[in-house]
Design a protein around this motif. Sequence first.
Motif, PDB file in Angstrom:
ATOM      1  N   VAL A 201      -5.540 -10.360   2.979  1.00  0.00           N
ATOM      2  CA  VAL A 201      -5.967  -9.763   1.715  1.00  0.00           C
ATOM      3  C   VAL A 201      -4.838  -9.711   0.699  1.00  0.00           C
ATOM      4  CG1 VAL A 201      -7.776  -8.415   2.837  1.00  0.00           C
ATOM      5  CG2 VAL A 201      -5.541  -7.366   2.432  1.00  0.00           C
ATOM      6  N   SER A 202      -3.601  -9.970   1.119  1.00  0.00           N
ATOM      7  CA  SER A 202      -2.478  -9.994   0.188  1.00  0.00           C
ATOM      8  C   SER A 202      -2.361 -11.326  -0.529  1.00  0.00           C
ATOM      9  CB  SER A 202      -1.164  -9.699   0.934  1.00  0.00           C
ATOM     10  OG  SER A 202      -1.165  -8.402   1.484  1.00  0.00           O
ATOM     11  N   ASN A 203      -3.033 -12.326  -0.018  1.00  0.00           N
ATOM     12  CA  ASN A 203      -2.925 -13.669  -0.582  1.00  0.00           C
ATOM     13  C   ASN A 203      -3.967 -13.913  -1.670  1.00  0.00           C
ATOM     14  OD1 ASN A 203      -0.839 -14.245   1.235  1.00  0.00           O
ATOM     15  ND2 ASN A 203      -2.289 -14.899   2.807  1.00  0.00           N
ATOM     16  N   SER A 204      -3.766 -14.962  -2.425  1.00  0.00           N
ATOM     17  CA  SER A 204      -4.706 -15.330  -3.484  1.00  0.00           C
ATOM     18  C   SER A 204      -6.088 -15.586  -2.888  1.00  0.00           C
ATOM     19  CB  SER A 204      -4.217 -16.596  -4.194  1.00  0.00           C
ATOM     20  OG  SER A 204      -5.273 -17.282  -4.821  1.00  0.00           O
ATOM     21  N   PRO A 205      -7.112 -14.837  -3.299  1.00  0.00           N
ATOM     22  CA  PRO A 205      -8.459 -15.055  -2.749  1.00  0.00           C
ATOM     23  C   PRO A 205      -8.943 -16.492  -2.912  1.00  0.00           C
ATOM     24  CG  PRO A 205      -8.385 -12.990  -3.958  1.00  0.00           C
ATOM     25  CD  PRO A 205      -7.082 -13.687  -4.232  1.00  0.00           C
ATOM     26  N   ASN A 206      -8.685 -17.072  -4.064  1.00  0.00           N
ATOM     27  CA  ASN A 206      -9.133 -18.441  -4.296  1.00  0.00           C
ATOM     28  C   ASN A 206      -8.364 -19.420  -3.417  1.00  0.00           C
ATOM     29  OD1 ASN A 206     -10.596 -20.559  -5.801  1.00  0.00           O
ATOM     30  ND2 ASN A 206      -8.568 -21.059  -6.606  1.00  0.00           N
ATOM     31  N   ALA A 207      -7.046 -19.212  -3.282  1.00  0.00           N
ATOM     32  CA  ALA A 207      -6.237 -20.113  -2.468  1.00  0.00           C
ATOM     33  C   ALA A 207      -6.638 -20.010  -0.992  1.00  0.00           C
ATOM     34  CB  ALA A 207      -4.762 -19.799  -2.637  1.00  0.00           C
ATOM     35  N   VAL A 208      -6.926 -18.802  -0.501  1.00  0.00           N
ATOM     36  CA  VAL A 208      -7.358 -18.640   0.884  1.00  0.00           C
ATOM     37  C   VAL A 208      -8.672 -19.377   1.116  1.00  0.00           C
ATOM     38  CG1 VAL A 208      -8.210 -16.977   2.570  1.00  0.00           C
ATOM     39  CG2 VAL A 208      -6.127 -16.486   1.288  1.00  0.00           C
ATOM     40  N   ARG A 209      -9.609 -19.226   0.181  1.00  0.00           N
ATOM     41  CA  ARG A 209     -10.894 -19.915   0.302  1.00  0.00           C
ATOM     42  C   ARG A 209     -10.702 -21.428   0.334  1.00  0.00           C
ATOM     43  NH1 ARG A 209     -13.062 -17.572  -3.566  1.00  0.00           N
ATOM     44  NH2 ARG A 209     -12.534 -19.055  -5.205  1.00  0.00           N
ATOM     45  N   GLU A 210      -9.859 -21.940  -0.570  1.00  0.00           N
ATOM     46  CA  GLU A 210      -9.646 -23.385  -0.643  1.00  0.00           C
ATOM     47  C   GLU A 210      -8.833 -23.895   0.539  1.00  0.00           C
ATOM     48  OE1 GLU A 210     -11.111 -25.523  -2.705  1.00  0.00           O
ATOM     49  OE2 GLU A 210     -12.227 -23.762  -3.392  1.00  0.00           O
ATOM     50  N   ALA A 211      -7.915 -23.060   1.058  1.00  0.00           N
ATOM     51  CA  ALA A 211      -7.140 -23.464   2.234  1.00  0.00           C
ATOM     52  C   ALA A 211      -8.034 -23.586   3.461  1.00  0.00           C
ATOM     53  CB  ALA A 211      -6.011 -22.470   2.487  1.00  0.00           C
ATOM     54  N   LYS A 212      -8.996 -22.651   3.601  1.00  0.00           N
ATOM     55  CA  LYS A 212      -9.947 -22.733   4.713  1.00  0.00           C
ATOM     56  C   LYS A 212     -10.784 -24.006   4.585  1.00  0.00           C
ATOM     57  CE  LYS A 212     -13.783 -20.311   6.953  1.00  0.00           C
ATOM     58  NZ  LYS A 212     -14.439 -19.014   7.210  1.00  0.00           N
ATOM     59  N   ARG A 213     -11.234 -24.301   3.398  1.00  0.00           N
ATOM     60  CA  ARG A 213     -12.030 -25.515   3.179  1.00  0.00           C
ATOM     61  C   ARG A 213     -11.195 -26.761   3.450  1.00  0.00           C
ATOM     62  NH1 ARG A 213     -14.149 -28.596  -1.347  1.00  0.00           N
ATOM     63  NH2 ARG A 213     -12.749 -27.512  -2.781  1.00  0.00           N
ATOM     64  N   LEU A 214      -9.914 -26.703   3.107  1.00  0.00           N
ATOM     65  CA  LEU A 214      -9.010 -27.830   3.344  1.00  0.00           C
ATOM     66  C   LEU A 214      -8.904 -28.151   4.826  1.00  0.00           C
ATOM     67  CD1 LEU A 214      -6.828 -29.784   2.128  1.00  0.00           C
ATOM     68  CD2 LEU A 214      -5.172 -27.959   2.565  1.00  0.00           C
ATOM     69  N   VAL A 215      -8.727 -27.123   5.654  1.00  0.00           N
ATOM     70  CA  VAL A 215      -8.632 -27.346   7.097  1.00  0.00           C
ATOM     71  C   VAL A 215      -9.907 -27.989   7.618  1.00  0.00           C
ATOM     72  CG1 VAL A 215      -8.417 -26.241   9.348  1.00  0.00           C
ATOM     73  CG2 VAL A 215      -6.990 -25.462   7.445  1.00  0.00           C
ATOM     74  N   HIS A 216     -11.055 -27.452   7.217  1.00  0.00           N
ATOM     75  CA  HIS A 216     -12.331 -28.005   7.676  1.00  0.00           C
ATOM     76  C   HIS A 216     -12.478 -29.474   7.294  1.00  0.00           C
ATOM     77  CE1 HIS A 216     -14.667 -23.924   8.058  1.00  0.00           C
ATOM     78  NE2 HIS A 216     -13.606 -23.986   8.812  1.00  0.00           N
ATOM     79  N   ASP A 217     -12.105 -29.804   6.062  1.00  0.00           N
ATOM     80  CA  ASP A 217     -12.342 -31.159   5.554  1.00  0.00           C
ATOM     81  C   ASP A 217     -11.332 -32.179   6.058  1.00  0.00           C
ATOM     82  OD1 ASP A 217     -14.425 -30.040   4.152  1.00  0.00           O
ATOM     83  OD2 ASP A 217     -13.437 -30.104   2.192  1.00  0.00           O
ATOM     84  N   VAL A 218     -10.103 -31.736   6.321  1.00  0.00           N
ATOM     85  CA  VAL A 218      -9.040 -32.684   6.661  1.00  0.00           C
ATOM     86  C   VAL A 218      -8.894 -32.870   8.167  1.00  0.00           C
ATOM     87  CG1 VAL A 218      -6.538 -33.093   6.523  1.00  0.00           C
ATOM     88  CG2 VAL A 218      -7.789 -32.297   4.505  1.00  0.00           C
ATOM     89  N   ALA A 219      -9.268 -31.886   8.965  1.00  0.00           N
ATOM     90  CA  ALA A 219      -8.988 -31.904  10.402  1.00  0.00           C
ATOM     91  C   ALA A 219      -9.439 -33.193  11.082  1.00  0.00           C
ATOM     92  CB  ALA A 219      -9.643 -30.696  11.071  1.00  0.00           C
ATOM     93  N   ASP A 220     -10.625 -33.657  10.799  1.00  0.00           N
ATOM     94  CA  ASP A 220     -11.153 -34.848  11.478  1.00  0.00           C
ATOM     95  C   ASP A 220     -11.258 -36.067  10.565  1.00  0.00           C
ATOM     96  OD1 ASP A 220     -11.551 -33.425  13.916  1.00  0.00           O
ATOM     97  OD2 ASP A 220     -13.383 -32.560  13.101  1.00  0.00           O
TER      98      ASP A 220
END
Length: 261
Positions: A201-220
């Motif tokens: 919760v200390s991190n940028s809400p938008n950056a956390v959301r986009e970082a989660k999406r990044l992992v999902h999209d890039v992993a495979d």
Amino acid sequence: MTYQTLSLQVDNHVAAIRLNRPDVRNAFNEAMIAEIAQAFREAGSDEAVRAIVLAAEGSAFCAGADLNWMKKMAGYTHEENRADAAQLAEMLRTIYACPKPVVAKVQGDCYAGGMGLVAACDIAVVAEHANFCLSEVKLGLIPATISPYVIKAMGENAARRYFLTAERFSAQEAHRIGFVHEVVAADALDASVDGIVKALVSNSPNAVREAKRLVHDVADAPLNDALIADTAQRIADIRSSEEGREGVRSFLEKRKPAWLG
């Protein structure tokens, strides 16, 4: 919404979703599956929420499928079974695809479909006494619906063993194979999860959301020109976003960013 099988509370940017069927070790049925999906949709769309904790009441985290539900399924037609499985699959995808980071707080045993719940979360912390089991083959079944998430979490090699043997294994083994991130003493579980949530919760809400999406999209994804171009576009987009600009400015000006109030 009023929930019958779980509770949902929001406090200080954190949504706590707690499974609440301790009398049946939080085993799920149709009602619970529907309510879990709804709770995650509700928390995921709440702009005040920056992180979600999935926890459970009682001694067990989740024992998998409810016995009465399984008895009912035994009489289902093939089409009814497929529709029933689709509801569970959609619930798991709702957790996995939730735009907010999700932390599983596993205070007790976690079996079968319960392991799917944990695997669909982003981070998992477990009490050291908890046990895990993918017990489906003992009943003549397979862990099909949860498999996309469980295999991602524990890896193909571990899945070969535990899908096929239905052995019970410890929290320490779950950590060794990568299924959970951290194993702690039972009396340290709250503090450990609270520390992770505080970081989220200390991190940028938008950056956390986009970082989660990044992992999902890039992993495979294959490492090719399209992926390189996509990742370059993502960093350009986030740099020019309102929170991206504010984050850099606050760092250079040695002050707290706006999202911390």
